[in-house]
Design an enzyme around this catalytic site. Structure first.
Site, mmCIF file in Angstrom:
data_model
loop_
_atom_site.group_PDB
_atom_site.id
_atom_site.type_symbol
_atom_site.label_atom_id
_atom_site.label_comp_id
_atom_site.label_asym_id
_atom_site.label_seq_id
_atom_site.Cartn_x
_atom_site.Cartn_y
_atom_site.Cartn_z
ATOM 1 N N GLU A 1 -0.126 85.715 -13.092
ATOM 2 C CA GLU A 1 0.030 84.534 -13.728
ATOM 3 C C GLU A 1 0.831 83.806 -15.192
ATOM 4 O O GLU A 1 1.536 84.711 -15.265
ATOM 5 C CB GLU A 1 -0.921 84.787 -14.434
ATOM 6 N N TYR B 1 0.810 90.137 -9.378
ATOM 7 C CA TYR B 1 -0.275 89.077 -10.355
ATOM 8 C C TYR B 1 0.946 88.229 -10.863
ATOM 9 O O TYR B 1 1.923 89.456 -11.582
ATOM 10 C CB TYR B 1 -0.770 89.522 -11.099
ATOM 11 N N LYS C 1 1.271 69.495 5.919
ATOM 12 C CA LYS C 1 0.963 68.305 6.778
ATOM 13 C C LYS C 1 2.571 68.058 7.385
ATOM 14 O O LYS C 1 2.967 69.118 8.119
ATOM 15 C CB LYS C 1 0.554 67.412 5.846
ATOM 16 N N THR D 1 0.558 67.773 -0.998
ATOM 17 C CA THR D 1 -0.140 68.894 0.076
ATOM 18 C C THR D 1 0.935 68.993 0.598
ATOM 19 O O THR D 1 2.230 68.997 1.202
ATOM 20 C CB THR D 1 -1.417 68.813 1.072
ATOM 21 N N ASP E 1 -0.754 60.474 -4.635
ATOM 22 C CA ASP E 1 -1.193 61.958 -3.883
ATOM 23 C C ASP E 1 -0.648 61.240 -2.291
ATOM 24 O O ASP E 1 -1.546 60.735 -1.140
ATOM 25 C CB ASP E 1 -2.756 61.500 -3.726
ATOM 26 N N ARG F 1 -0.389 76.203 3.930
ATOM 27 C CA ARG F 1 -1.204 75.311 3.555
ATOM 28 C C ARG F 1 -1.281 75.714 1.383
ATOM 29 O O ARG F 1 -1.144 77.161 1.410
ATOM 30 C CB ARG F 1 -2.549 75.859 3.645
HETATM 31 C C1 LIG Z 1 -4.388 62.515 0.868
HETATM 32 C C2 LIG Z 1 -4.960 63.897 0.855
HETATM 33 N N1 LIG Z 1 -5.252 64.434 -0.301
HETATM 34 C C3 LIG Z 1 -5.645 65.330 -0.754
HETATM 35 C C4 LIG Z 1 -5.519 66.541 0.770
HETATM 36 C C5 LIG Z 1 -6.642 68.193 0.276
HETATM 37 O O1 LIG Z 1 -5.497 68.706 0.846
HETATM 38 P P1 LIG Z 1 -6.752 70.462 0.694
HETATM 39 O O2 LIG Z 1 -7.370 70.428 1.728
HETATM 40 O O3 LIG Z 1 -5.450 70.947 0.956
HETATM 41 O O4 LIG Z 1 -7.311 70.764 -0.300
HETATM 42 C C6 LIG Z 1 -5.570 65.758 1.868
HETATM 43 C C7 LIG Z 1 -5.860 66.536 3.507
HETATM 44 O O5 LIG Z 1 -6.988 66.300 3.874
HETATM 45 C C8 LIG Z 1 -5.382 64.669 1.487
HETATM 46 O O6 LIG Z 1 -5.349 64.197 2.742
#
Ligand SMILES: Cc1ncc(COP(=O)(O)O)c(C=O)c1O
Length: 432
Positions: A51, A49, A223, A220, A194, A229
């Site tokens: 936090e 843990y 990918k 993320t 993002d 993950r």
């Molecule tokens: C552009 C984008 N943002 C956020 C996410 C979310 O990720 P997660 O599935 O890990 O919650 C994805 C997932 O495919 C994504 O393509």
């Protein structure tokens, strides 16, 4: 006590391993991690843990966890050229949630890319928290499937959102972060990039970086980055600035320097408790690999492979949205072959080619059975496949789609897929 002999779980994991080894993984958001990433993920770090953040924990015994998290943060900062990186979000959606939580109050106006045109659920889609708790407006693409920067500018001016999400789940073209920053900052809004899908391409120099343009970058890690993950949130700013109250977040200009503190507080204690230390370690290992010279070659090859495949599919009469790709994926309108996206997905799955059905811009069909499929090359490129294999795979895809009702043809393609996969072995030493 169930002993391992009676435990179906490991048998099922082995079967999934076989599926991953023997099939062509073409889901654009998936990849294969290295054995060292797997090792970090499966380590004893899960027992701890922690936090809080390095140096400021709510639990004892974090001497080594602190060093691991600091190392990962340093790698992220070095790769993406940012002042601050938070590696604790449990995944991409919680990372985006943390950004809203950091910068908005419930009911604030937010803007993002419509899911049906390539955006993500968390960019303000109506059934997601981002569309329910905030006043969400959404932009789409132009009729050819390209981001329409003039329309985005007009919407930002009219709607005056507090923040604008850019980035995509199914968009095959370069995103102009610099131009978007000019548009969004002119109206004193935050730009959130993002880059979940393209993070590895940015790291490998195959896509312009949002660093220096976007106020916050989320991604993320599982990918194109080839990590576990998980997710990261990155920004510039000075963490040592004192933040008095959340109400301090009044606008882009005033808040910029405090962003690291706002982000960190939103992740913990705002939304999460203890970080998943085994995931932090897996991300750290993946980022170590990203910094090796081979990763640049990998990123280049992903794009070459996608472009070769797109060419092959277009030559066979399929419609690729925007007529090509600049990145790792393509969105294919399968309607010229008189089938739906679901039928295409099912036929390809029978041939052990894994893809997902997807809406295309202005799709006349429903999202449950849309006109398109989305396919990507990151996972196949991780296996070592190159242009020659892409041509062969393109032929197999076309054959499967044209013969989607003929199980014998699909069975024969499956054998061809297995032969190809055997030439590019994966996780040979692993057995559960
Ligand atoms: C552009 C984008 N943002 C956020 C996410 C979310 O990720 P997660 O599935 O890990 O919650 C994805 C997932 O495919 C994504 O393509």
């Amino acid at each position: 006590m169930i002993n391992k002999k009676d435990n179906d779980l490991f048998e099922l994991i082995n079967r999934e391993l076989g599926r991953q080894q023997d099939g062509l993984e073409m889901i654009a958001s998936e990849n294969y991690v290295s054995e060292n990433v797997l090792k970090a993920m499966g380590s004893i770090l899960t027992n701890k843990y922690s936090e809080g953040y390095p140096g400021k924990r709510y639990y004892g015994g974090n001497e080594f966890i602190d060093q691991i998290e600091n190392l990962g943060q340093d790698y992220a900062k070095n790769i993406f050229k940012v002042d601050h990186a938070n590696l604790q979000p449990y995944s991409g959606s919680p990372a985006n949630q943390a950004v809203y939580f950091a910068l908005c109050e419930p009911g604030d106006k937010v803007m993002g890319f419509n899911l049906l045109y390539g955006g993500h659920l968390t960019h303000g889609w109506k059934v997601n928290f981002s569309g329910k708790y905030y006043d969400s407006v959404q932009y789409t693409t132009d009729k050819d499937g390209f981001l329409d920067y003039d329309a985005i500018e007009a919407m930002v001016k009219k709607e005056q959102p507090k923040l604008v999400f850019v980035g995509a789940t199914a968009y095959s073209r370069i995103i102009d972060f610099e131009k978007l920053a000019q548009i969004v900052h002119a109206e004193n809004a935050f730009l959130i990039a993002d880059v979940a899908h393209i993070a590895g391409l940015i790291a490998g120099g195959m896509h312009p970086s949002p660093a220096g343009h976007a106020d916050v970058i989320t991604t993320t890690t599982h990918k194109t980055l080839r990590g576990p993950r998980g997710a990261m949130i990155m920004c510039d700013g000075d963490k040592s600035n004192p933040v008095k109250k959340p109400e301090d977040v009044i606008g882009w200009k005033e808040s910029k320097h405090n962003l690291p503190s706002y982000i960190d507080r939103a992740v913990f204690p705002g939304l999460q408790g203890g970080p998943h230390n085994q995931t932090t370690a897996g991300i750290t290992q993946a980022l170590f690999e990203v910094q090796q010279p081979e990763f640049k070659e990998y990123a280049e090859q992903i794009v070459k492979n996608a472009q070769t495949l797109a060419e092959e599919l277009m030559n066979a009469g399929l419609k690729i949205i925007t007529d090509g790709t600049d990145n790792h994926l393509m969105l294919i309108d399968v309607s010229p072959f008189k089938i739906s996206g679901s039928e295409a997905e099912t036929a390809l799955e029978k041939a052990m080619i894994t893809v997902n059905k997807n809406t295309i811009p202005f799709d006349p069909r429903s999202p449950f059975d849309p006109s398109g499929i989305r396919i990507g090359t990151p996972a196949l490129t991780s296996r070592g496949m190159k242009e020659e294999e892409m041509k062969q795979i393109g032929e197999m895809i076309v054959k499967a789609l044209k013969n989607n009702n003929d199980n014998q043809v699909l069975e024969n393609i499956k054998k061809e897929v297995k032969d190809l996969c055997d030439q590019f072995p994966l996780y040979q030493k692993i057995k559960y």
